[in-house]
Design an enzyme around this catalytic site. Structure first.
Site, mmCIF file in Angstrom:
data_model
loop_
_atom_site.group_PDB
_atom_site.id
_atom_site.type_symbol
_atom_site.label_atom_id
_atom_site.label_comp_id
_atom_site.label_asym_id
_atom_site.label_seq_id
_atom_site.Cartn_x
_atom_site.Cartn_y
_atom_site.Cartn_z
ATOM 1 N N GLY A 119 17.002 53.852 23.219
ATOM 2 C CA GLY A 119 16.646 53.303 24.525
ATOM 3 C C GLY A 119 16.953 51.820 24.628
ATOM 4 N N HIS B 174 9.275 46.360 28.493
ATOM 5 C CA HIS B 174 8.932 46.566 27.085
ATOM 6 C C HIS B 174 9.723 45.614 26.177
ATOM 7 C CE1 HIS B 174 7.707 48.993 23.543
ATOM 8 N NE2 HIS B 174 8.873 48.581 23.077
ATOM 9 N N GLU B 175 11.051 45.623 26.330
ATOM 10 C CA GLU B 175 11.889 44.796 25.445
ATOM 11 C C GLU B 175 11.576 43.305 25.656
ATOM 12 O OE1 GLU B 175 13.138 46.479 23.224
ATOM 13 O OE2 GLU B 175 13.262 48.430 24.193
ATOM 14 N N ASP C 225 12.499 54.394 8.154
ATOM 15 C CA ASP C 225 13.047 55.241 9.219
ATOM 16 C C ASP C 225 12.323 56.593 9.271
ATOM 17 O OD1 ASP C 225 14.990 53.970 10.793
ATOM 18 O OD2 ASP C 225 16.510 54.137 9.224
ATOM 19 N N GLU D 177 15.097 44.988 20.922
ATOM 20 C CA GLU D 177 14.633 43.696 21.437
ATOM 21 C C GLU D 177 15.273 42.485 20.775
ATOM 22 O OE1 GLU D 177 12.821 45.990 19.787
ATOM 23 O OE2 GLU D 177 11.545 45.090 18.250
ATOM 24 N N HIS E 45 8.499 42.155 23.843
ATOM 25 C CA HIS E 45 8.756 41.900 22.420
ATOM 26 C C HIS E 45 9.049 40.417 22.148
ATOM 27 C CE1 HIS E 45 8.573 45.560 20.099
ATOM 28 N NE2 HIS E 45 9.357 46.224 20.930
ATOM 29 N N TYR F 4 3.402 52.983 18.463
ATOM 30 C CA TYR F 4 3.464 52.579 19.865
ATOM 31 C C TYR F 4 2.168 52.972 20.590
ATOM 32 C CZ TYR F 4 8.557 52.132 19.262
ATOM 33 O OH TYR F 4 9.803 51.763 18.855
ATOM 34 N N GLU G 66 4.778 47.173 17.860
ATOM 35 C CA GLU G 66 5.001 48.127 18.954
ATOM 36 C C GLU G 66 3.752 48.417 19.787
ATOM 37 O OE1 GLU G 66 7.749 48.735 20.055
ATOM 38 O OE2 GLU G 66 9.140 48.341 18.413
HETATM 39 ZN ZN LIG Z 1 9.478 48.303 21.125
#
Ligand SMILES: [Zn+2]
Length: 647
Positions: free
Chosen positions: A293, A320-321, A402, A296, A324, A410, A343
């Site tokens: 998506g 959102h970004e 990962d 940041e 950050h 989040y 997050e």
């Molecule tokens: Zn984020």
């Protein structure tokens, strides 16, 4: 490791209440902040004052070639310096211009190869470390797109993604969010180049073939926020301090999408926290093959083109970004065990921005969608939920960050902050802490315990109230947290409309046409359309109802006519969900349309479930479609779809 002693550990956290200390006791680290287990470096022995990246972008060899220079100070006497590296080809190491022996130790998956430099140093000694190297074909941070994978189709494209631990495959470094430094970039490329920094100068080389881009990042940042993009990139203004970048054919659409909201987002965020410290806030819209998506990167968010919907409905990703810029980029988790500090706080700020601009109802609506995502995400984890659904993670066995990535940091993070806000009496009571917290820790990296200590310190007159929060459950218990009281006004409209469709389809299908009108959804934004379409699907197989039954198909056909805007939408969030309903209803005419759409999107969120759906109803078409488009997808996406299709 020496044995654990509560008294020394607790001395780092003078404000914690005895009750909270009892819960945290077994978890409290001996050093503050806690050491990062996802690095093989000995970063804790050094301070990096400044870093310089000198790169030539070689599209021909698909490599970055050049050097990195660190301005380092020893914090302790040390025998050797150990950096992180992963699949790098290192040719020379120089300290203060003198060649120094080095050794790349064997790989320890997934953390890479310890890069050991034999250089004894004493406390407070300052020196310049220069490493000459190239990236290799195995580099996991860089994506080299052939011209065919770009929208323009004529020129190659490069972009990076370092979070969480891929920076070490782009340059040798202390690859931990606990280490921050200012950065300088000197990059030679044939195509326009953007990085996480501010442009200083742009000069054509004497042979007129390359341009040298000089950038500077004056705010200290961790390695995972270093980025590069190089390609046929142009810019257009979207605000007094903001530019959107994309390939030329797309730039007008990008400008339209963001010019209305970007500056409002920045101003609102500034009113919630404090002044935006990075000067410019730009957005780069990548080619379709961007699998995620958004990311940041300071000064220049990288984002998926699926945000460009023509209706300005997906811009919350930008909120959102942008958020950050404070949570994550100014204040950073000290390791990915405390990823929720990045997050969870960012989702919290994103929703506060939406709340200020569109009303509290919208903040709650967004939180309800997030709650459903969290529930689905934890359910889909299966057995690993016992490990990866806690808020504070344990990665001390060297596990790949990962693998621990999910919605949990989040949404559980958001919900914990929302629970704290609620417990303290609401936003008015919580807001002063936001400003205090971000000011106290800015430019630093911290762990969850420092956050709690700051919270208890700030509300020292409200310890009893804070002690009522079930910290054990929030921080360490796997699974769903306690459910908050949300305002359900906006979501109820979606639920009711979905229920009406199903109930009439079941009992009075002949009344479908007269019962609905395009006005039903006229006021819905893309999130409400999303919830409505998601809710319709939850009725599949409930009490004998099926969308692929005669009544179900009739309902879909009436809906296609009444809500015709779904079929013509350019908003991927809506398009994807509409296809999902059509395929569940086995509407055959929609199969080739979905197949065509799969040639235009690359974001895994849409591509993977679309192939799964298509495969279910028409495997031959799914395989044919994948064969046609597979090399347009990002390698990560390609590999995942192959797994999904069992090929
Ligand atoms: Zn984020």
């Amino acid at each position: 490791m020496a044995s654990f002693s509560t008294s020394t550990a607790a001395s780092h956290y003078p404000n914690l209440s005895p009750k909270l200390l009892e819960i945290l006791g077994p978890h409290l680290p001996k050093s503050s902040p806690e050491f990062d287990p996802s690095t093989l470096s000995n970063y804790y022995n050094y301070k990096v004052h400044d870093s310089t990246l000198n790169w030539e972008v070689s599209f021909q060899d698909k490599k970055l070639k050049g050097s990195v220079i660190f301005d380092i100070e020893s914090l302790h006497d040390s025998e050797e310096l150990i950096l992180d590296s992963s699949y790098l080809s290192i040719s020379n190491v120089l300290i203060d211009s003198k060649k120094i022996p080095f050794e790349l130790k064997p790989r320890q998956n997934p953390l890479g190869s310890p890069f050991v430099i034999s250089y004894p140093s004493t406390k407070s000694q300052r020196f310049k470390l220069e490493i000459e190297y190239e990236t290799t074909d195995n580099c996991t941070a860089l994506q080299w797109l052939d011209p065919a994978q770009t929208d323009g189709g004529k020129l190659p494209y490069l972009f990076s993604q370092c979070e969480p631990i891929h920076a070490r495959s782009m340059f040798p470094c202390f690859d931990t969010p606990a280490v921050k430094s200012t950065f300088n970039y000197n990059i030679k490329s044939t195509l326009n180049t953007l990085v996480s920094g501010l442009l200083v100068s742009k000069d054509t080389t004497s042979d007129a073939k390359h341009t040298v881009y000089k950038y500077k990042q004056p705010v200290p940042i961790p390695s995972y926020l270093v980025s590069i993009a190089s390609g046929d990139i142009v810019g257009a203004s979207i605000g007094p301090r903001s530019t959107v970048y994309s390939e030329p054919s797309f730039i007008d659409a990008c400008q339209y999408e963001f010019k209305e909201d970007t500056e409002n987002f920045i101003k609102t965020a500034e009113s919630l926290v404090f002044k935006y410290e990075w000067k410019d806030y730009d957005v780069l819209i990548l080619p379709q093959s961007m699998p995620f998506g958004g990311m940041e990167h300071p000064n220049c968010t990288f984002a998926t083109p699926t945000l460009i919907a023509g209706d300005r409905e997906n811009v919350d990703v930008i909120a959102h970004e942008l958020a950050h810029s404070w949570s994550g980029n100014l204040i950073t988790n000290c390791s990915f065990e405390h990823f929720w500090l990045n997050e969870g706080w960012t989702v919290y700020l994103e929703r506060r921005i939406l709340g200020v601009l569109h009303g509290e109802k919208h903040r709650h609506f967004s939180a309800i969608i997030g709650w459903t995502d969290l529930d689905n995400s934890i359910k889909s984890m299966g057995e690993t939920a016992s490990r990866f659904s806690t808020l504070v993670q344990d990665l001390k066995d060297g596990c790949d960050p990962d693998d621990s990535f999910s919605t949990v940091p989040y949404e559980k993070g958001f919900n914990m902050l929302f629970a704290i806000e609620t417990k303290l009496g609401g936003t008015k009571e919580f807001d002063p802490f936001i400003k205090f917290y971000f000011d106290k820790f800015k430019y630093g990296s911290l762990d969850s315990y420092q956050f709690l200590d700051a919270l208890y310190g700030f509300y020292s007159d409200k310890t009893d109230l804070l002690d009522e929060i079930d910290w054990q459950t929030w921080l360490y218990t796997p699974g769903m947290p306690p459910k908050p009281d949300f305002d359900t006004t906006l979501v109820d409209q979606c639920y009711k409309l979905a229920e009406k469709w199903v109930s009439i389809a079941k009992s009075n299908p002949e009344k479908l046409s007269e019962s609905f009108d395009k006005k039903d959804i006229a006021e819905f934004g893309s999130s409400q359309n999303g919830v409505f379409l998601d809710t319709l699907l939850t009725y599949q197989d409930q009490d004998g109802f099926k969308w692929n039954s005669e009544n179900g198909k009739l309902a879909i056909s009436v809906m296609s006519e009444k809500y015709s805007k779904y079929a013509t939408s350019h908003n991927a969030e809506v398009v994807f969900r509409w296809f999902r309903l059509l395929l569940t209803g086995e509407v055959k005419e929609s199969y080739p349309k979905l197949a065509d759409w799969l040639g235009t999107v690359g974001r895994m969120k849409f591509v993977r479930p679309s192939y799964v759906l298509l495969n279910k109803v028409d495997r031959e078409l799914a395989l044919k479609t994948f064969k046609k488009y597979e090399f347009g997808y990002h390698p990560i996406c390609r590999a995942m779809v192959k797994k999904d299709l069992g090929i």
